[in-house]
Scaffold this motif. Structure first.
Motif: not given
Lengths: 588, 370
Positions: A445-450, A477, A490
């Motif tokens: 899973s890719q986390r997001l900046l915001a 997430e 995420a």
């Protein structure tokens, strides 16, 4: 009114209320007695839907004249003796209530003769008035003749439906009992019409076809699974997805020969078909479970259609997997229905061109007259010859030919032409890949900046909490942010790669979680959500695919289980057989 | 109208202007290019309604002034296929004739009066001037990180902020953020706008001469970019993206405690190698920093695995394992021309920051490792 003990009649009438609600219940009690008596033929005659007269005639062992009076008294039975016997009930009935209850609400004439006596006896019961027993001439076996059912309990009589409806219930009941007793001939006559005439057979498959309809002959797949350690025996015939029905009428479940209604086990069967049939439909299935009687409590309700199982989870999972395994061995590709140019009279449903023949009919599962659970003989009985293993890779060697209207792929295989719905197939492939992947660990899973924000109401926020572990597996997430929003931190890499709008996806998921439309079972819920993900991530209808993309899709199709149906149960592939093409072009 | 053009110059100009043309539109004039021949020059103009471009070609011979409106795709294809060094464009009332060598083509056009307007550069609204090479660098270092068809409309473009002669271009797609910093050659006060990605990629194509001066004008809704170089003039006009760009300063971490310097090429090669064994479901490379070494690993289920080792002399901090989408790293390394890059990290679930000096800051979010 002072308290006083109830009369025996009243007690029996009250007890009758539990067991005997309508003529079909009377028939059930009497037919089960006949089965327990070792009958080889059971005939039921009804007049006026069974309320005027209902007769059950068997050729079983009969009741000696001197036991007739005892037979009609409550809690008298030959089937159990001591408390321990309750733990090992192998007969249909055992409570000893039936005859007494029926006698309490009708005029009942019981005529019986044992095989080794020259003369039979007759006893008549009408409420608390008993006549006999008196000697009577009759053939060996027992006849119970019930007149004027509920004549003295008009309240009950009012709840009965039309004669036709009551007769149908008797017929359905007999069909159920007939399924599990193929070695007994069954007949039902209403007035002067014969509604049912099933001859005895040693082949349970024959009986299933007689009951469900002969047109299912090549639509039934055999399930056969014995777990010696857990002493669970499963044998049955389950329908191809094409013969799933909108009602539950073709789902029959038997436990140790007794027809039962069990939500959990029916669910296991449906779950086995998850992704193969539309969720609103019910598979056609006749399934016989054999469990050690000591692990089953049938004494839950007088009608005995509900049972309690010890280790019900284990039985659930064995049953589900047995059916999944059986289905996975067959090519379930749907056939294209094309009208036969020569024969326009046959309805299309009866002509499944692509269907392959299933295994040879098995040996009888439960030899008639067998009493009690004998794991060894049951296993021997179930030891049917191995079916020749059908090809697992149904259309190996398919060559993509072309994409039509940006939505379908047309290819050839050994048996003819296959037409593939690109979205449905890709969805199925993704679903299966993800399902396998999730078992290994959470998805990347890719986390997001915001955090990406999604609106949510309080029910959806509660729902979010419930599905927390599920989201973790999927690589999502998310947490409540304030009283009316969810922040996503995420998201699964796959959704990103496939350019799925994560906010829309989460909104749909939250709506499901909040509205309670996600199944409570964790595995089922996971599948449901993976299904949503695959649907959104899959190529859409109208998306142009290049040759290599099509080739890749076809390659994966051969690797994935259940590729013939999308996770919603719609077909991914239709096959137009060469045979059918030849017919259509008049080559044969 | 009759005009004789150099084939390669015309083909190049048409190639650029073709990028403006709307690919799907029910309005046929939006799929056309307007040609205007006068004063010894040929002007090509096209717009998709949001973004318009006007190119002026000087190396032409105008025999007969005039104008015409012609479907872009056919004109572009024909000129590209012309074998002769020169192409003659000529029209009558209904059609245009294209002659080159022994070939002649006739295309039916539209009434030039129907051509959608393409705005002129407005000197009144001048905002700043910038060297073309510097502008190309700024665009390259930001545009790649912009979102593509995102539902948050404002990030489908690049934020441009100018204060005096300092200019920054910022782009994000929600997973990474690129901030490119540079200087303008003139400009006072402050300005701020969001330019759509499409306008920037066309802009990059008209900035062919690094030494040229680019003039930028803007108002509330539009930006105008004008460039004048020996080969001709170009004027690009674009509507701006409305909406609020996310507060990007907040996501640039200030407390990174681990820092490592790489040779750009070495890191890029390693990342490209590891990226070979990733796929759609598992697009991540694991970076493990330990004992002055970096190990990059990846695995694609049912395909295989990769393991690449690099020496890192100056890694400061304890062992750390962090996952990144390899494309996000490569995208940035591709647009940097400095030899050295630094990577700043903090924890596996915290962003990484890639920097080259003060000109380029790139924040990238990790992939959760399992």
């Amino acid at each position: 009114m002072p308290i006083r003990p109830l009369s025996t009649l009243l007690i029996n009438q009250i007890a009758a209320g539990e067991v005997v609600e309508r003529p079909a219940n009377v028939a059930k009690e009497l037919i089960e007695n006949a089965i327990d008596a070792g009958a080889t033929r059971i005939e039921v005659l009804v007049d006026g839907g069974g309320r005027e007269r209902l007769r059950v005639i068997d050729d079983g062992c009969g009741i000696p004249v001197d036991e007739l009076a005892l037979a009609i008294s409550p809690h008298a039975t030959s089937k159990i003796d001591a408390l321990e016997d309750l733990d090992a009930i192998a007969t249909m009935g055992f409570r000893g209530e039936a005859l007494a209850s029926i006698g309490a609400v009708s005029r009942m004439i019981l005529t019986s003769r044992t095989h080794d006596s020259n003369e039979g006896g007759r006893i008549t019961v009408e409420g608390d008035h008993v006549e006999g027993p008196a000697p009577a001439g009759c053939p060996p076996g027992t006849t119970v003749d019930v007149h004027q059912l509920f004549a003295r309990t008009p309240a009950r009589r009012k709840f009965l439906k039309s004669d036709g409806a009551e007769t149908r219930r008797v017929r359905e009941l007999m069909l159920r009992l007939a399924l599990s007793n193929p070695s007994i001939a069954f007949a039902l006559v209403s007035g002067d019409r014969t509604l049912l005439d099933l001859s005895a057979t040693t082949d349970p498959r024959r009986r299933v076809l007689d009951v469900l309809g002969g047109e299912l002959d090549d639509q039934l797949i055999e399930v056969d699974c014995t777990d010696e350690e857990a002493s669970i025996g499963i044998w049955g015939l389950v329908g191809r997805p094409a013969v799933a029905r909108p009602t539950t009428r073709h789902l029959h479940l038997f436990l140790n020969g007794r027809p039962i209604v069990d939500r959990s086990l029916s669910h296991a069967i449906r779950e086995a078909y998850r992704g193969l049939i539309d969720p609103g439909r019910t598979p056609t299935a006749v399934v016989f479970l054999e469990l050690d009687p000591g692990r089953v409590d049938v004494n839950v309700h007088p009608t005995k259609t509900e049972v309690r199982l010890r280790d019900d989870r284990l039985v659930y999972s064995r049953l589900r997997h047995a059916i999944i395994d059986a289905l996975s061995e067959h090519d379930l590709t749907a056939a294209v229905h094309v009208a036969d140019p020569q024969d326009r009279s046959t309805p299309p449903a009866q002509r499944e061109f692509g269907a392959r023949r299933v295994a040879e009919p098995p040996l009888p599962l439960r030899p008639s007259g067998s009493k009690g659970f004998d794991a060894r003989s049951a296993r021997e009985a179930m030891d049917v010859p191995e079916a020749p293993a059908p090809s697992l890779l149904a259309v190996t060697g398919s060559i993509p030919v072309m994409q039509v209207h940006g939505s379908y792929i047309v290819a050839e295989d050994d048996d003819g032409v296959v037409i593939i719905d690109q979205h449905a197939l890709h969805e199925r492939i993704m679903f299966s890949t993800l399902l396998e992947r999730v078992l290994e660990g959470p998805l990347d899973s890719q986390r997001l900046l915001a955090p990406a924000m999604v609106d949510a109401d309080s029910e959806q926020l509660d729902g979010l909490e419930r599905i927390g572990p599920l989201l973790a597996k999927l690589g999502i997430e998310a947490e409540a942010m304030g009283p009316a929003a969810v922040g996503i931190h995420a998201i699964p890499v796959l959704l990103l790669e496939r350019k799925v709008d994560i906010v829309e996806f989460m909104a749909e998921l939250l709506a499901k979680a909040g509205g309670g439309s996600l199944p409570p079972d964790e595995e089922a819920a996971l599948q449901e959500v993976l299904d949503m993900m695959s649907c959104r991530a899959a190529v859409k209808a109208g998306e142009q695919l290049n040759e290599s993309e099509m080739a890749e899709l076809m390659r994966q199709r051969d690797l994935v289980e259940r590729s013939s149906r999308c996770p919603h149960g719609r077909p991914t592939t239709l096959r137009l057989s060469l045979e059918d093409l030849e017919k259509q072009f008049g080559r044969r | 109208m009759k005009v004789i053009c150099d084939q390669s110059a015309l083909a190049e100009a048409l190639g650029i202007i073709g990028g403006v043309i709307a690919s799907r539109t029910p309005n046929p004039v939006l799929t056309c290019i307007k040609l205007l021949a006068e004063d010894g020059r040929l002007t090509l103009a096209a717009t998709d309604g949001d973004c318009g471009l006007r190119l002026v070609m000087e190396q032409v011979q105008v025999d007969d002034p005039g104008e015409t409106l012609i479907p872009a795709d056919k004109l572009i294809q024909i000129v590209r296929e012309c074998p002769d060094p020169t192409v003659t464009l000529e029209n009558d009332k209904q059609a245009m004739f294209i002659r080159s060598g022994e070939s002649m083509f006739k295309i039916y056009g539209f009434d030039p009066a129907e051509a959608p307007p393409v705005a002129d550069f407005d000197d009144e609204k001048i905002d700043c001037e910038i060297n073309a090479g510097d502008l190309v660098t700024l665009i390259s270092r930001s545009l790649f990180a912009a979102a593509d068809e995102h539902s948050r409309y404002a990030i489908n473009g690049v934020l441009v902020e100018r204060e005096e002669n300092k200019i920054r271009m910022i782009a994000t797609d929600g997973r990474r953020l690129a901030v490119a910093t540079g200087n303008t050659s003139s400009g006072t006060g402050e300005s701020r706008c969001i330019i759509p990605s499409k306008a920037l990629s066309i802009m990059r194509r008209i900035l062919r001469n690094d030494a040229a001066v680019v003039r930028i004008a803007m108002d509330e809704h539009q930006i105008h970019v004008h460039i004048d170089d020996p080969s001709g003039q170009a004027t690009l006009t674009s509507n701006l993206v409305e909406g609020r760009f996310p507060p990007f300063e907040d996501v640039i971490p200030k407390d990174q405690d681990k820092r490592v310097t790489f040779n750009r090429q070495t890191l890029w090669t390693a990342v490209r190698q590891a990226a070979l064994l990733t796929n759609e479901e598992s697009r991540s490379v694991r970076l493990h920093f330990h004992d002055n070494k970096l190990t990059l690993t990846s695995h694609a289920p049912e395909m295989g695995e990769a393991e690449v080792h690099l020496g890192v002399e100056d890694y400061s901090g304890e062992d750390l394992e962090i996952g990144f989408n390899p494309n996000y790293i490569s995208d940035a390394l591709k647009v940097i021309d400095q030899e050295q890059v630094t990577l700043e990290l903090k924890a596996p679930n915290k962003p990484g920051v890639l920097r080259t000096g003060k000109e380029f800051t790139y924040v990238l979010m990790p992939v959760n490792l399992t």
